[in-house]
Motif scaffolding. Structure first.
Motif: not given
Length: 700
Positions: A26-38, A70-76
């Motif tokens: 799959g694919v690992q998606f990672s992004v920086f944000s200190r102040s995001a609430t969602a 960061s999250l990993n989605l299988k199948g992508l």
């Protein structure tokens, strides 16, 4: 017994810690944000889809690690299209500009696809990010590692180089189009191409201000890690990645290095009136230098200023540079408005800025060339003082002094001599060698060389800004007529001046940079700021290769001479002292009558004698002595060959006042000087005589 594993065809790849990373399943998606609430991940099936096929919510408890989501989605798989969406505080007074409706480009996206659009509520929809698979076969390609002192740089625009119909190629205006024209670059003799921005930028003005102008030059970055999609021949998502790599590999195979013009000083998101496309919507107060929280500082002149010395942004820049070096095999970088990297988080210029020092010392960038445009749009001017010995600089002083001398400005003779000798006034005191000076007379920004001698004033009306844009200080002349003319006398002087400046550039100590098209007298019809002219005003007109083949031959011969002659590309400064026990100093300067030059006089003519280097600098003994005779006055003069060269064999190498083919002699077999050694020098002309080989006895 241990056996060493052969590594010749193995490739070193660099994986940044953020972005979309392909995993086994799959694919690992990672992004920086200190102040995001969602944080949300928007997945699309097709480039043309207006709405996502799926929206994945990051779980604050399981998918957030510190300030990284960061999250990993299988199948992508590779080719997957995506955006981010971030919710958080809207508090501009404190630098927070979260917009939960905005669709955001991943700052670490390795490719973009599609175009800009707008939803019914007016929210800008930027191009989609693409998950990229790095499976390119480099076939053993490595960085060329050419010494900077031996370089001849050719600044060019990927699209403009081959977009014209006159290019007559299969893939005009693309990375593949550059490959088709490599034989031309080889015939010219340049050792490196410096590509104007090739990372992603908006193709059109995204602010909606009529008229909507093309963003031709590309100095408006949108995704630092992504090759520009507009230069790909194949329009499928991600195709630009492979095509860019094909171009680099082909250039390397031809012995030509690739230097990228990178813009780590601002982004295309503009000021507080600009759109939210990426950085603003993820962590605005980190990515930008703000004033009073709400407003953007504008040291770039483009609406905002990237906060390059913030640790998070600094890390992003490092990952980006390493990504281009090790995943795309580029050989170096030219940093646009690099003085911004010398500003702290408050915008103040600081000594020994960490960003500048770290780039120079980074072990993964050790093989690369790093070149600074050592100024910014807010008044910083650091030519001669930017960074340490690893940093070279665009020498703006060289440009101005050479232009001024050949225009005939009083008091410029000493400045010309200093620039010709390598600008020791700028670099020697800091222990930096002559090749830290990137010499240029023209660049993409300003008049072409042809227009420099054809126009006194800029003619930028086509840009739609009432001729207000562009520099007013051009140090140019038209020699009697503004623009094209049939007057033979005017054209004769213009032709000499073109050759004068090309010869000066290519025979100066330091590293020469030529702008694409100057070698065949390309014109932009007096436009000195053609940033939005994606048309034949900016494109390389390939008919000029035949029309102005005499100038092309002149440049080709000069480059060939430079590459063969260590006399004009020293790695140490000229000192005015004798060389290897010879009675001849490494450089000496004379008045027209052969007497020592009085620098206190406002001359516009002189004679320079440059001796071959020492054996230590030229172990093969290839160097020859040069006599250079300069006359930038409007009068014909007679100049005397220096007495110190008596007894040596001399041949004319070039004469900018002569008609082709007698303007330059590739085999160094031009006429000998007159027996009385008095050389007739027409107005606005340069002559160079070359000695026979300097014997080993003379250079013990």
């Amino acid at each position: 017994m241990l056996m060493r594993q052969p590594t010749g065809n193995l490739q070193f790849t660099y994986q940044p810690p953020f972005g979309a990373t392909l995993q086994e399943n799959g694919v690992q998606f990672s992004v920086f944000s200190r102040s995001a609430t969602a944080m949300r991940l928007l997945l699309y099936n097709k480039v043309t889809d207006q709405e996502p096929a799926d929206i994945i919510e990051f779980d604050r408890e399981t998918d957030r690690w510190g300030d990284v989501w960061s999250l990993n989605l299988k199948g992508l798989e590779a080719g997957q299209l995506y955006h981010y969406q971030a919710s958080g505080p809207w508090d501009p007074a404190k630098g927070q500009r979260f917009d939960s409706a905005a669709r955001l480009i991943d700052p670490y996206a390795q490719a973009l696809a599609g175009t800009f659009g707008r939803s019914t509520d007016g929210v800008v929809r930027p191009p989609k990010c693409v998950v990229v698979k790095d499976d390119f076969d480099w076939e053993g390609d490595r960085h060329l590692r050419r010494e900077l002192s031996e370089s001849v740089i050719y600044e060019m625009h990927v699209r403009g180089f081959t977009k014209s119909r006159t290019a007559k190629i299969k893939c005009p205006g693309t990375y593949l189009g550059v490959i088709e024209k490599i034989p031309y670059l080889q015939s010219l003799g340049v050792t490196a191409v410096e590509l104007m921005p090739v990372n992603e930028f908006p193709i059109l003005d995204i602010y909606g201000n009529p008229p909507q102008r093309p963003n031709y030059w590309g100095y408006d970055p949108m995704a630092f890690f992504s090759p520009h999609r507009g230069y790909a021949h194949d329009k499928r998502p991600g195709a630009q990645v492979n095509e860019f790599k094909q171009m680099v590999k082909a250039l390397h195979a031809a012995g030509i290095e690739v230097i990228l013009d990178v813009v780590f000083n601002h982004t295309c998101e503009g000021n507080e009136q600009g759109p939210t496309l990426s950085f603003k919507g993820l962590e605005n107060q980190v990515y930008y230098i703000l004033s009073e929280g709400e407003h953007y500082t504008n040291y770039s002149g483009c609406g905002n200023t990237l906060n390059g010395n913030h640790p998070v942004v600094r890390e992003m820049i490092f990952h980006c540079l390493r990504h281009w070096v090790h995943n795309y095999h580029v050989d170096g970088f030219r940093f646009d408005l690099a003085s911004i990297l010398s500003r702290d988080r408050g915008g103040n210029l600081v000594p020994n800025p960490p960003m500048v020092e770290l780039i120079a010392e980074d072990p993964l960038l050790a093989d690369t060339k790093i070149i600074a445009e050592a100024w910014d749009a807010a008044g910083a001017y650091q030519v001669g003082s930017f960074g340490n010995h690893r940093w070279a600089e665009w020498n703006g002083r060289y440009r101005d002094d050479v232009r001024g001398f050949w225009r005939g400005d009083g008091g410029t003779l000493g400045a010309l001599a200093t620039r010709l000798a390598g600008s020791s006034d700028l670099y020697e005191h800091a222990g930096r060698p002559p090749f830290c000076s990137i010499n240029f007379v023209t660049s993409h920004d300003g008049f072409t060389l042809n227009d420099l001698v054809s126009y006194k004033e800029k003619h930028n009306a086509a840009n739609g800004e009432d001729n207000r844009d562009g520099d007013n200080h051009n140090i140019s002349d038209n020699y009697g007529v503004e623009g094209p003319t049939r007057r033979k006398g005017v054209n004769t002087i213009r032709g000499r001046q073109v050759r004068n400046m090309l010869a000066t550039l290519l025979l100066s100590q330091g590293v020469p940079m030529i702008v694409s098209g100057d070698e065949v007298r390309r014109t932009a019809r007096g436009n000195n700021n053609a940033y939005c002219q994606d048309n034949d005003l900016s494109w390389f007109d390939w008919r000029l290769v035949e029309k102005n083949k005499d100038v092309l031959r002149f440049v080709q011969t000069l480059i060939q001479f430079r590459r063969q002659q260590p006399t004009v590309r020293r790695i140490h400064f000229l000192t005015g002292q004798p060389v290897d026990g010879r009675l001849i100093r490494d450089v000496s300067w004379y008045a027209d009558d052969g007497s020592p030059l009085d620098w206190g006089q406002h001359h516009l003519s002189m004679v320079a004698y440059i001796a071959a280097p020492s054996r230590a600098e030229d172990p093969a003994g290839l160097g020859r002595d040069l006599v250079m005779l300069f006359n930038s006055t409007g009068d014909d003069r007679t100049q005397q060959m220096p007495a110190i060269g008596r007894g040596m064999k001399w041949n004319l190498f070039l004469d900018t006042a002569a008609d082709s083919p007698n303007d330059i002699y590739p085999n160094l077999n031009g006429p000998m000087p007159p027996s009385n050694r008095a050389v007739e020098m027409p107005c606005h002309s340069l002559k160079v005589f070359v000695s026979g080989k300097v014997s080993a006895k003379r250079r013990k």
